[in-house]
Design a protein around this motif. Structure first.
Motif, PDB file in Angstrom:
ATOM      1  N   MET A   1      60.487  51.100   1.415  1.00  0.00           N
ATOM      2  CA  MET A   1      60.144  49.909   0.713  1.00  0.00           C
ATOM      3  C   MET A   1      59.058  49.139   1.464  1.00  0.00           C
ATOM      4  O   MET A   1      58.092  48.695   0.841  1.00  0.00           O
ATOM      5  N   LEU A   2      59.229  48.998   2.759  1.00  0.00           N
ATOM      6  CA  LEU A   2      58.225  48.288   3.552  1.00  0.00           C
ATOM      7  C   LEU A   2      56.890  49.022   3.546  1.00  0.00           C
ATOM      8  O   LEU A   2      55.829  48.393   3.522  1.00  0.00           O
ATOM      9  N   LYS A   3      56.938  50.352   3.530  1.00  0.00           N
ATOM     10  CA  LYS A   3      55.705  51.135   3.482  1.00  0.00           C
ATOM     11  C   LYS A   3      54.979  50.912   2.153  1.00  0.00           C
ATOM     12  O   LYS A   3      53.753  50.761   2.127  1.00  0.00           O
ATOM     13  N   VAL A   4      55.723  50.873   1.049  1.00  0.00           N
ATOM     14  CA  VAL A   4      55.122  50.626  -0.257  1.00  0.00           C
ATOM     15  C   VAL A   4      54.474  49.244  -0.276  1.00  0.00           C
ATOM     16  O   VAL A   4      53.322  49.086  -0.700  1.00  0.00           O
ATOM     17  N   LEU A   5      55.193  48.230   0.197  1.00  0.00           N
ATOM     18  CA  LEU A   5      54.643  46.878   0.227  1.00  0.00           C
ATOM     19  C   LEU A   5      53.392  46.815   1.100  1.00  0.00           C
ATOM     20  O   LEU A   5      52.415  46.155   0.746  1.00  0.00           O
ATOM     21  N   SER A   6      53.412  47.502   2.213  1.00  0.00           N
ATOM     22  CA  SER A   6      52.248  47.528   3.108  1.00  0.00           C
ATOM     23  C   SER A   6      51.053  48.194   2.434  1.00  0.00           C
ATOM     24  O   SER A   6      49.939  47.682   2.465  1.00  0.00           O
ATOM     25  N   LYS A   7      51.283  49.341   1.799  1.00  0.00           N
ATOM     26  CA  LYS A   7      50.196  50.072   1.130  1.00  0.00           C
ATOM     27  C   LYS A   7      49.597  49.269  -0.029  1.00  0.00           C
ATOM     28  O   LYS A   7      48.422  49.430  -0.345  1.00  0.00           O
ATOM     29  N   LEU A   8      50.410  48.427  -0.672  1.00  0.00           N
ATOM     30  CA  LEU A   8      49.944  47.649  -1.816  1.00  0.00           C
ATOM     31  C   LEU A   8      49.490  46.235  -1.440  1.00  0.00           C
ATOM     32  O   LEU A   8      49.141  45.451  -2.329  1.00  0.00           O
ATOM     33  N   SER A   9      49.460  45.931  -0.165  1.00  0.00           N
ATOM     34  CA  SER A   9      49.194  44.552   0.255  1.00  0.00           C
ATOM     35  C   SER A   9      47.881  43.994  -0.277  1.00  0.00           C
ATOM     36  O   SER A   9      47.790  42.797  -0.565  1.00  0.00           O
ATOM     37  N   ASN A  10      46.860  44.796  -0.439  1.00  0.00           N
ATOM     38  CA  ASN A  10      45.566  44.333  -0.940  1.00  0.00           C
ATOM     39  C   ASN A  10      45.266  44.829  -2.357  1.00  0.00           C
ATOM     40  O   ASN A  10      44.119  44.830  -2.781  1.00  0.00           O
ATOM     41  N   ILE A  11      46.300  45.246  -3.063  1.00  0.00           N
ATOM     42  CA  ILE A  11      46.146  45.805  -4.406  1.00  0.00           C
ATOM     43  C   ILE A  11      46.645  44.788  -5.433  1.00  0.00           C
ATOM     44  O   ILE A  11      47.767  44.297  -5.329  1.00  0.00           O
ATOM     45  N   ASP A  12      45.813  44.483  -6.425  1.00  0.00           N
ATOM     46  CA  ASP A  12      46.212  43.544  -7.477  1.00  0.00           C
ATOM     47  C   ASP A  12      47.020  44.221  -8.580  1.00  0.00           C
ATOM     48  O   ASP A  12      47.954  43.639  -9.110  1.00  0.00           O
ATOM     49  N   ASN A  13      46.648  45.446  -8.946  1.00  0.00           N
ATOM     50  CA  ASN A  13      47.368  46.172  -9.992  1.00  0.00           C
ATOM     51  C   ASN A  13      48.622  46.766  -9.380  1.00  0.00           C
ATOM     52  O   ASN A  13      48.585  47.768  -8.678  1.00  0.00           O
ATOM     53  N   ARG A  14      49.758  46.158  -9.655  1.00  0.00           N
ATOM     54  CA  ARG A  14      51.019  46.589  -9.058  1.00  0.00           C
ATOM     55  C   ARG A  14      51.962  47.160 -10.121  1.00  0.00           C
ATOM     56  O   ARG A  14      53.172  47.200  -9.935  1.00  0.00           O
ATOM     57  N   ARG A  15      51.373  47.598 -11.241  1.00  0.00           N
ATOM     58  CA  ARG A  15      52.190  48.188 -12.295  1.00  0.00           C
ATOM     59  C   ARG A  15      52.877  49.442 -11.770  1.00  0.00           C
ATOM     60  O   ARG A  15      52.311  50.191 -10.975  1.00  0.00           O
ATOM     61  N   ALA A  16      54.096  49.645 -12.242  1.00  0.00           N
ATOM     62  CA  ALA A  16      54.889  50.785 -11.777  1.00  0.00           C
ATOM     63  C   ALA A  16      55.863  51.181 -12.879  1.00  0.00           C
ATOM     64  O   ALA A  16      56.046  50.469 -13.853  1.00  0.00           O
ATOM     65  N   ARG A  17      56.472  52.324 -12.683  1.00  0.00           N
ATOM     66  CA  ARG A  17      57.522  52.756 -13.597  1.00  0.00           C
ATOM     67  C   ARG A  17      58.505  53.627 -12.826  1.00  0.00           C
ATOM     68  O   ARG A  17      58.161  54.281 -11.850  1.00  0.00           O
ATOM     69  N   PHE A  18      59.728  53.603 -13.315  1.00  0.00           N
ATOM     70  CA  PHE A  18      60.755  54.523 -12.848  1.00  0.00           C
ATOM     71  C   PHE A  18      61.041  55.466 -13.999  1.00  0.00           C
ATOM     72  O   PHE A  18      61.087  55.048 -15.163  1.00  0.00           O
ATOM     73  N   LYS A  19      61.268  56.725 -13.680  1.00  0.00           N
ATOM     74  CA  LYS A  19      61.536  57.715 -14.718  1.00  0.00           C
ATOM     75  C   LYS A  19      62.687  58.614 -14.282  1.00  0.00           C
ATOM     76  O   LYS A  19      62.740  59.057 -13.139  1.00  0.00           O
ATOM     77  N   THR A  20      63.579  58.885 -15.207  1.00  0.00           N
ATOM     78  CA  THR A  20      64.694  59.810 -14.997  1.00  0.00           C
ATOM     79  C   THR A  20      64.621  60.888 -16.060  1.00  0.00           C
ATOM     80  O   THR A  20      64.315  60.604 -17.214  1.00  0.00           O
ATOM     81  N   CYS A  21      64.920  62.108 -15.671  1.00  0.00           N
ATOM     82  CA  CYS A  21      64.983  63.209 -16.619  1.00  0.00           C
ATOM     83  C   CYS A  21      66.295  63.957 -16.388  1.00  0.00           C
ATOM     84  O   CYS A  21      66.602  64.351 -15.269  1.00  0.00           O
ATOM     85  N   ILE A  22      67.053  64.111 -17.456  1.00  0.00           N
ATOM     86  CA  ILE A  22      68.315  64.847 -17.402  1.00  0.00           C
ATOM     87  C   ILE A  22      68.129  66.128 -18.199  1.00  0.00           C
ATOM     88  O   ILE A  22      67.660  66.096 -19.337  1.00  0.00           O
ATOM     89  N   ALA A  23      68.495  67.237 -17.604  1.00  0.00           N
ATOM     90  CA  ALA A  23      68.408  68.529 -18.288  1.00  0.00           C
ATOM     91  C   ALA A  23      69.813  68.998 -18.639  1.00  0.00           C
ATOM     92  O   ALA A  23      70.729  68.906 -17.830  1.00  0.00           O
TER      93      ALA A  23
END
Length: 95
Positions: A1-23
């Motif tokens: 989580m901290l790594k994601v926040l660090s990588k996005l620190s200077n990024i304005d577009n913070r759109r994201a999605r979670f996806k699950t697939c069940i087979a």
């Protein structure tokens, strides 16, 4: 989580999605059930419940992160809930 926040620190577009697939393999045929929830990555952690990225993911249409909204609401709207509901609907249809 901290790594994601660090990588996005200077990024304005913070759109994201979670996806699950069940087979499911039923009578030698494969069925797929997907669930996706869209949202944004916050600039800092909020909330204490949930796990993983819940404190930094705010779903579209909500003012709270998954970690702030609590399990009852999250479990109704999450990507997993969407995929499981599709699976349930399918299972009920095949009798």
């Amino acid at each position: 989580m901290l790594k994601v926040l660090s990588k996005l620190s200077n990024i304005d577009n913070r759109r994201a999605r979670f996806k699950t697939c069940i087979a499911l393999i039923w009578n030698n045929k494969t069925y797929m059930f997907e669930g996706t929830i869209y949202g944004n990555i916050t600039k800092e952690k909020h909330g204490k419940s949930g796990f993983g990225y819940d404190p930094i993911f705010k779903p579209e249409g909500y003012e709270q992160t998954f970690a702030e909204m609590g399990e009852e609401i999250k479990n109704k709207i999450s990507h997993r809930a969407i995929a499981v509901q599709k699976l349930i609907t399918f299972l009920r249809s095949i009798k």
